[in-house]
Design an enzyme around this catalytic site. Structure first.
Site, PDB file in Angstrom:
ATOM      1  N   PHE A 150      -4.464 -42.294   6.620  1.00  0.00           N
ATOM      2  CA  PHE A 150      -3.175 -40.815   6.968  1.00  0.00           C
ATOM      3  C   PHE A 150      -2.244 -39.744   5.763  1.00  0.00           C
ATOM      4  O   PHE A 150      -3.182 -39.488   5.284  1.00  0.00           O
ATOM      5  CB  PHE A 150      -2.275 -40.947   7.920  1.00  0.00           C
ATOM      6  CG  PHE A 150      -2.124 -39.262   8.573  1.00  0.00           C
ATOM      7  CD1 PHE A 150      -2.999 -38.573   9.134  1.00  0.00           C
ATOM      8  CD2 PHE A 150      -0.726 -39.631   8.246  1.00  0.00           C
ATOM      9  CE1 PHE A 150      -1.834 -37.530   9.246  1.00  0.00           C
ATOM     10  CE2 PHE A 150       0.121 -38.401   8.630  1.00  0.00           C
ATOM     11  CZ  PHE A 150      -0.463 -37.242   9.289  1.00  0.00           C
ATOM     12  N   PHE A 154      -3.958 -36.533   3.736  1.00  0.00           N
ATOM     13  CA  PHE A 154      -3.127 -35.501   3.962  1.00  0.00           C
ATOM     14  C   PHE A 154      -2.642 -34.895   2.745  1.00  0.00           C
ATOM     15  O   PHE A 154      -2.234 -34.767   1.936  1.00  0.00           O
ATOM     16  CB  PHE A 154      -1.465 -36.554   3.738  1.00  0.00           C
ATOM     17  CG  PHE A 154      -0.356 -35.519   4.544  1.00  0.00           C
ATOM     18  CD1 PHE A 154      -0.096 -34.465   4.906  1.00  0.00           C
ATOM     19  CD2 PHE A 154       1.068 -35.564   3.465  1.00  0.00           C
ATOM     20  CE1 PHE A 154       0.984 -33.327   5.421  1.00  0.00           C
ATOM     21  CE2 PHE A 154       1.643 -34.351   3.338  1.00  0.00           C
ATOM     22  CZ  PHE A 154       1.503 -33.770   4.654  1.00  0.00           C
ATOM     23  N   HIS A 451      10.557  21.501  -6.317  1.00  0.00           N
ATOM     24  CA  HIS A 451       9.553  21.054  -6.910  1.00  0.00           C
ATOM     25  C   HIS A 451       7.648  21.596  -6.492  1.00  0.00           C
ATOM     26  O   HIS A 451       7.126  21.302  -7.860  1.00  0.00           O
ATOM     27  CB  HIS A 451       9.928  19.081  -6.693  1.00  0.00           C
ATOM     28  CG  HIS A 451       9.578  18.443  -7.915  1.00  0.00           C
ATOM     29  ND1 HIS A 451       9.817  17.863  -8.760  1.00  0.00           N
ATOM     30  CD2 HIS A 451       8.339  18.049  -7.999  1.00  0.00           C
ATOM     31  CE1 HIS A 451       8.803  16.829  -9.291  1.00  0.00           C
ATOM     32  NE2 HIS A 451       7.675  17.344  -8.357  1.00  0.00           N
ATOM     33  N   GLU A 452       7.733  21.320  -5.305  1.00  0.00           N
ATOM     34  CA  GLU A 452       5.981  20.701  -4.934  1.00  0.00           C
ATOM     35  C   GLU A 452       5.616  22.433  -5.584  1.00  0.00           C
ATOM     36  O   GLU A 452       4.440  22.472  -6.473  1.00  0.00           O
ATOM     37  CB  GLU A 452       5.871  20.658  -3.948  1.00  0.00           C
ATOM     38  CG  GLU A 452       5.821  18.836  -3.634  1.00  0.00           C
ATOM     39  CD  GLU A 452       5.018  17.913  -4.791  1.00  0.00           C
ATOM     40  OE1 GLU A 452       4.663  17.909  -5.175  1.00  0.00           O
ATOM     41  OE2 GLU A 452       6.243  16.785  -4.866  1.00  0.00           O
ATOM     42  N   HIS A 455       5.351  23.191  -8.869  1.00  0.00           N
ATOM     43  CA  HIS A 455       3.376  22.744  -9.269  1.00  0.00           C
ATOM     44  C   HIS A 455       2.476  23.734  -9.034  1.00  0.00           C
ATOM     45  O   HIS A 455       0.773  24.313  -9.560  1.00  0.00           O
ATOM     46  CB  HIS A 455       3.278  21.188  -8.554  1.00  0.00           C
ATOM     47  CG  HIS A 455       3.828  20.167  -9.271  1.00  0.00           C
ATOM     48  ND1 HIS A 455       3.781  19.382 -10.500  1.00  0.00           N
ATOM     49  CD2 HIS A 455       4.663  19.186  -8.586  1.00  0.00           C
ATOM     50  CE1 HIS A 455       4.851  19.175 -11.003  1.00  0.00           C
ATOM     51  NE2 HIS A 455       5.060  18.318  -9.571  1.00  0.00           N
ATOM     52  N   ASP A 527       5.661  12.994 -13.102  1.00  0.00           N
ATOM     53  CA  ASP A 527       4.911  14.355 -13.897  1.00  0.00           C
ATOM     54  C   ASP A 527       5.046  14.072 -15.366  1.00  0.00           C
ATOM     55  O   ASP A 527       3.963  14.098 -16.232  1.00  0.00           O
ATOM     56  CB  ASP A 527       5.650  15.347 -13.163  1.00  0.00           C
ATOM     57  CG  ASP A 527       5.765  15.660 -11.739  1.00  0.00           C
ATOM     58  OD1 ASP A 527       4.621  14.929 -11.249  1.00  0.00           O
ATOM     59  OD2 ASP A 527       6.159  16.132 -11.032  1.00  0.00           O
TER      60      ASP A 527
HETATM   61 ZN    ZN Z   1       6.348  16.289  -9.555  1.00  0.00          ZN
END
Ligand code: ZN
Ligand code: ADP
Ligand code: MG
Length: 644
Positions: A150, A154, A451-452, A455, A527
């Site tokens: 055993f 093992f 922010h977006e 863009h 970015d």
């Molecule tokens: Zn950005």
């Protein structure tokens, strides 16, 4: 080798579990263990059956003593503490128990049985046959053995069979797919697009099918074919398809599987693999991700590279060692052809090179169709539209898109995949899953919206930027919000003007934060990285800077990296400083341009941001309507069909 080559017709060891099948030594241990268990259960069953087979009456010792004194007992058999008693006038046996550790005669005497009466009884001491008897006598021998067995078992599991595997180290770990294995069969039908590649490879299929035609006119058959292309463009798939079309055995191994921690293992595995393939000819050997072993030699430091070089040398030797009529073809795939050792690419080795490009719109549609085969679709599904919306997706991305859509449909307990599922999946594959739980504070939400919107406005105003498809302030993956832009058409080349506009769009968010909020957050860090990398590439790779002129200062791919990963530059410190100056000039000019756009279009920016705060996501149609209201003409999609 675990490939069972001795019975070639039926083999199918396509994907053995990591580390191969069970090593013989471990199997032996397991069998021994099993045998022990069986032995013990048999013994206990036997003694159980034997004990319970006859149910006999049990009497007390005092009544036994009485019976003996009366002279009714003929014999007593003593088995351990059990007494089996036979009577004079009855066929039936009775049993009793004596006190443990005391002789029966002593006990009986204590019950006042006279010696004369006792002498008439035949007392026989039998050995114990029961389970306990067996167990007690075998335990001292068997238990230690069982324990050791055993323990070994093992241990061998613990080290993942490494001890046992030491014997099979040098053997190839290739997976083999037999041509008769229908479940694994892939043909050119399963590969969409890649027209030129398939054309090129059809010749190989033809050779594998009837080599005589080629050999008769003295044609030298290519031995090595290198598939090159971005990850997920179907290199592995195409290699399988060649084997499937030609109906030959397919041995596939990954470059990294050659290399273990011991020197010499890789080379011996290469030898083993080629021997196997030659025995199974006609066959294809496929070395996936060959750059793991095939990097330029002699650039590294340390022992690991010696091993890699030996492996590579062995591959070269094997490639050269083919007989001209040997029907074995070696295919390899890489997404870094630029780092491969030139010796691999020499004529007579991997001299056929097949490039797989990212699929164009029509190919994407075909790939989607292939993966749509076994999925139930709702009527509204329009794969053409999905293909249009997925420029830059590889075959693997499209596969995963289809899969995500099916998962979405299943999760919402709908039996069919709908167009909406597919559209949602595009964004999921592109940007990672939505994180609705990622709640922005009121202030962050406002900042992200502006922010977006920044863009988006810059992208809509600049002529060479890609038009906006969607704006969202629901965070996805690592981004707090995103603007999804899609090129009007697939592009293979990118111009200087496009680069400049892309840089400006990337700076849109940064400039908005700086000018409108008069502060900066960590938001635009990605970015800035993107924009700076673009500007740097313009200067150092594409000769797009006036000052530096037409010069490529950095290779397009990676250069050999020395030691700890410090790139070796091929220009002086002075030129380095000039590059930095040029890059920052481009960035600053872009920022000026963006500042002006934001100032001039402040109204539309405010409108978009306000709407974003309200609804979180704006789709293309609504966005373009807002642009029109504020006097910006949305970019129109040119007729897509002309390029197909
Ligand atoms: Zn950005
Ligand atoms: P690579 O080896 O180039 O990284 P794979 O061949 O492993 O890419 O492609 C991954 C999966 O993407 C394939 O199993 C297949 O499902 C899908 N796929 C990739 N390219 C194509 C294609 N041209 N046609 C159909 N399926 C493709
Ligand atoms: Mg692959």
């Amino acid at each position: 080798m675990k490939l069972l080559l001795n019975k070639p017709k039926k083999i199918i060891v396509t994907k053995p579990p990591k580390g191969g099948g069970t090593p013989p030594g471990r199997a032996l241990l397991r069998q021994a263990f099993l045998a022990l268990i069986i032995f013990f259960s048999l013994v206990s069953i036997y003694s159980f059956v034997r004990d319970s087979s006859k149910s006999v009456e049990e009497i007390s010792l005092s009544s036994l003593a009485e019976e003996i004194s009366l002279g009714n007992v003929i014999s007593i058999a003593v088995v351990g503490d059990k007494l089996e008693i036979t009577f004079r006038d009855s066929e039936e046996e009775k049993v009793s128990k004596k006190e443990a550790g005391t002789a029966l005669t002593t006990t009986l005497k204590n019950y006042d049985v006279s010696p004369e009466a006792l002498s008439k009884v035949d007392i026989e001491v039998k050995s114990d046959q029961g389970f306990l008897y067996w167990f007690a006598s075998l335990a001292p021998i068997v238990l230690p053995i069982a324990f050791i067995v055993f323990f070994l078992w093992f241990l061998s599991r613990q080290v993942k069979g490494a001890g046992m595997q030491a014997f099979t180290f040098g053997q190839s770990k290739a997976r083999m797919t037999h041509p008769d294995d229908k479940s694994q069969k892939v043909t050119f039908k399963d590969v969409a697009g890649c027209r030129e590649a398939k054309e090129e490879l059809r010749e190989i299929v033809d050779f594998l099918k009837n080599p005589k035609k080629f050999l008769d006119i003295g044609a030298r058959i290519p031995k090595g074919i290198l598939l090159m292309g971005a990850p997920g463009t179907g290199k592995t798939l195409l290699a399988r398809a060649v084997a499937g079309e030609a109906g030959v055995s397919f041995f596939s191994i990954s470059g990294s599987e050659f290399v273990e921690m011991f020197v010499g293992v890789g080379a011996s595995r290469v030898r083993d693999l080629f021997d196997l393939a030659k025995k199974a000819a006609p066959a294809i050997i496929f070395i996936d991700e060959i750059d793991a072993v095939g990097r330029v030699r002699g650039t590294g430091v340390g022992g690991g590279n010696d091993e890699r070089e030996q492996t590579l040398n062995q591959i070269l030797v094997e490639l050269d060692g083919f007989e001209p009529n040997e029907k074995v073809i070696v295919m390899a795939a890489t997404n870094r052809p630029d780092v491969l050792d030139p010796a691999l690419l020499r004529p007579g080795r991997f001299d056929r090179r097949v490039t797989l490009d990212l699929p164009d719109r029509r190919d994407r549609e075909e790939i989607l169709l292939i993966h749509a085969r076994e999925k139930p679709f709702a009527e509204d599904v329009n794969l053409v539209l999905i293909a249009e919306r997925t420029p830059g997706f590889s075959g693997a991305d499209l596969y995963s898109l289809m899969n995500e859509a099916a998962i979405l449909a299943a999760r919402e307990e709908r039996g069919k995949v709908s167009q909406f599922d597919l559209i949602r999946s595009i964004e999921k594959v592109m940007l990672g899953p939505e994180r609705k739980s990622h709640i922005l504070s009121q202030k962050e939400k406002r900042l992200t919206a502006f922010h977006e919107a920044g863009h988006a406005v810059v992208a809509s105003v600049l002529p060479y930027a890609d038009p906006v498809h969607k704006i969202s302030i629901i965070s996805r993956g690592r981004a707090a919000g995103y603007v999804l832009k899609l090129p009007l058409e697939d592009r293979k080349l990118q111009s200087r003007k496009e680069f400049l506009d892309d840089i400006a769009v990337a700076l849109g968010g940064y400039v908005v934060e700086k000018t409108i909020f008069d502060d900066l957050t960590t938001g635009p860090s990605n970015d800035l990285q993107v924009a700076t990398a673009l500007a740097r590439d313009m200067v150092t790779k594409y000769g797009m800077s006036e000052k530096m002129g037409p010069i490529a200062l950095e290779g397009v791919g990676g250069k050999p990296i020395f030691g700890l990963g410090v790139g070796d530059k091929e220009y002086s410190e002075k030129v380095g400083a000039e590059i930095d100056a040029e890059v920052s000039k481009i960035m600053n000019e872009a920022m000026k341009k963006v500042e002006k756009i934001i100032k001039d279009h402040r109204k539309v920016l405010d409108t978009i941001a306000a709407r974003l705060i309200e609804v979180e996501t704006i789709e293309q149609k609504e966005f373009e309507e807002m642009l029109v209201v504020h006097g910006i003409t949305p970019k129109k999609k040119k007729d897509i069909e002309h390029q197909a």
